[in-house]
Design a protein around this motif. Structure first.
Motif, short mmCIF file in Angstrom:
data_model
loop_
_atom_site.label_atom_id
_atom_site.label_comp_id
_atom_site.label_asym_id
_atom_site.label_seq_id
_atom_site.Cartn_x
_atom_site.Cartn_y
_atom_site.Cartn_z
N LEU A 72 8.53 -0.65 -15.22
CA LEU A 72 9.05 0.22 -14.16
C LEU A 72 10.57 0.10 -14.00
O LEU A 72 11.18 0.96 -13.37
CB LEU A 72 8.34 -0.05 -12.84
CG LEU A 72 6.84 0.25 -12.81
CD1 LEU A 72 6.26 -0.05 -11.44
CD2 LEU A 72 6.55 1.68 -13.25
N LYS A 73 11.15 -0.91 -14.57
CA LYS A 73 12.62 -1.05 -14.55
C LYS A 73 13.24 -0.59 -15.87
O LYS A 73 14.45 -0.66 -16.04
CB LYS A 73 13.01 -2.50 -14.25
CG LYS A 73 12.75 -2.88 -12.80
CD LYS A 73 13.12 -4.31 -12.51
CE LYS A 73 12.88 -4.61 -11.04
NZ LYS A 73 13.07 -6.05 -10.75
N SER A 74 12.41 -0.12 -16.78
CA SER A 74 12.89 0.36 -18.08
C SER A 74 13.22 1.84 -18.01
O SER A 74 13.06 2.49 -16.98
CB SER A 74 11.82 0.11 -19.15
OG SER A 74 10.78 1.06 -19.03
N HIS A 75 13.65 2.39 -19.12
CA HIS A 75 13.98 3.81 -19.20
C HIS A 75 12.74 4.67 -19.39
O HIS A 75 12.87 5.89 -19.58
CB HIS A 75 14.96 4.04 -20.34
CG HIS A 75 16.29 3.38 -20.12
ND1 HIS A 75 17.14 3.74 -19.10
CD2 HIS A 75 16.89 2.36 -20.76
CE1 HIS A 75 18.21 2.99 -19.13
NE2 HIS A 75 18.10 2.13 -20.12
N ALA A 76 11.56 4.09 -19.31
CA ALA A 76 10.31 4.86 -19.49
C ALA A 76 10.09 5.83 -18.33
O ALA A 76 9.47 6.87 -18.50
CB ALA A 76 9.12 3.91 -19.62
N SER A 83 12.30 5.11 -5.87
CA SER A 83 12.92 3.80 -6.12
C SER A 83 12.24 2.74 -5.27
O SER A 83 12.00 2.95 -4.08
CB SER A 83 14.40 3.84 -5.81
OG SER A 83 15.05 4.68 -6.73
N GLY A 84 11.99 1.61 -5.89
CA GLY A 84 11.37 0.50 -5.19
C GLY A 84 12.40 -0.44 -4.61
O GLY A 84 13.62 -0.25 -4.77
N ASN A 85 11.94 -1.47 -3.94
CA ASN A 85 12.81 -2.44 -3.27
C ASN A 85 13.69 -3.23 -4.24
O ASN A 85 14.81 -3.60 -3.90
CB ASN A 85 11.98 -3.41 -2.43
CG ASN A 85 11.26 -2.69 -1.30
OD1 ASN A 85 11.82 -1.79 -0.69
ND2 ASN A 85 10.03 -3.07 -1.04
N SER A 86 13.18 -3.50 -5.44
CA SER A 86 13.92 -4.34 -6.39
C SER A 86 14.57 -3.53 -7.50
O SER A 86 15.10 -4.09 -8.45
CB SER A 86 12.99 -5.38 -7.01
OG SER A 86 12.10 -4.74 -7.92
N LYS A 111 2.26 -2.47 -3.35
CA LYS A 111 2.43 -2.40 -1.89
C LYS A 111 3.80 -2.95 -1.47
O LYS A 111 4.48 -2.35 -0.65
CB LYS A 111 1.34 -3.23 -1.21
CG LYS A 111 0.38 -2.42 -0.40
CD LYS A 111 -0.59 -3.31 0.32
CE LYS A 111 -1.98 -2.80 0.00
NZ LYS A 111 -3.04 -3.58 0.55
N LYS A 112 4.17 -4.08 -2.03
CA LYS A 112 5.44 -4.71 -1.67
C LYS A 112 6.64 -3.94 -2.23
O LYS A 112 7.66 -3.83 -1.57
CB LYS A 112 5.49 -6.14 -2.20
CG LYS A 112 4.62 -7.09 -1.43
CD LYS A 112 4.74 -8.50 -1.98
CE LYS A 112 3.88 -9.46 -1.17
NZ LYS A 112 3.97 -10.82 -1.71
N GLU A 113 6.49 -3.40 -3.44
CA GLU A 113 7.62 -2.74 -4.11
C GLU A 113 7.86 -1.33 -3.57
O GLU A 113 8.99 -0.92 -3.41
CB GLU A 113 7.39 -2.69 -5.62
CG GLU A 113 8.55 -2.14 -6.41
CD GLU A 113 9.79 -3.00 -6.36
OE1 GLU A 113 10.89 -2.44 -6.48
OE2 GLU A 113 9.70 -4.23 -6.22
N PHE A 114 6.78 -0.60 -3.31
CA PHE A 114 6.93 0.81 -2.93
C PHE A 114 6.38 1.08 -1.56
O PHE A 114 6.38 2.11 -1.02
CB PHE A 114 6.28 1.72 -3.97
CG PHE A 114 6.86 1.53 -5.34
CD1 PHE A 114 8.09 2.07 -5.66
CD2 PHE A 114 6.19 0.79 -6.30
CE1 PHE A 114 8.65 1.89 -6.93
CE2 PHE A 114 6.73 0.60 -7.55
CZ PHE A 114 7.96 1.15 -7.87
#
Length: 114
Positions: A72-76, A83-86, A111-114
């Motif tokens: 999820l942090k890649s260019h995929a 956008s998530g928290n991190s 849940k925590k990220e989004f």
């Protein structure tokens, strides 16, 4: 095992009939290829293949939040992303799908990220 390009369904369909040790090896291999499986799933435009990948490989075997976070942090992820928290990114359809995985760790990460 090439779980993306080869027909993986016979292997998955016969998994329960294999000896326990062989099952463990196959599941370990699926998990080791999960980054590539997830990226292929995200890019897939064939509905039947997309659904088979999710149901047979991702839903039961995605259980490592670090693997998901990496993807999820890649260019995929492209397009109308959330956008998530991190700094992880996701789009609504992918979030809806990933919330269906079996792993509580993945559900908690989402849940925590989004």
């Amino acid at each position: 095992m090439d779980l993306i390009n080869n027909d993986f369904m016979p292997l998955i369909s016969s998994l329960d009939s294999k000896p326990i040790q062989e099952q463990k090896v196959i599941i370990k291999e699926i998990k080791s290829q999960m980054v590539n499986i997830l990226k292929h799933f995200i890019e897939c435009d064939k509905g039947w293949h997309y659904n088979a990948i999710f149901k047979s490989l991702i839903k039961p075997y995605l259980d490592n939040p670090l693997v998901l976070d990496f993807v999820l942090k890649s260019h995929a992820i492209k397009g109308n992303e959330i956008s998530g928290n991190s700094g992880a990114k996701i789009y609504a359809e992918l979030l809806r799908r990933l919330e269906q995985v079996d792993s509580p760790k993945i559900k908690n990460y989402l849940k925590k990220e989004f």
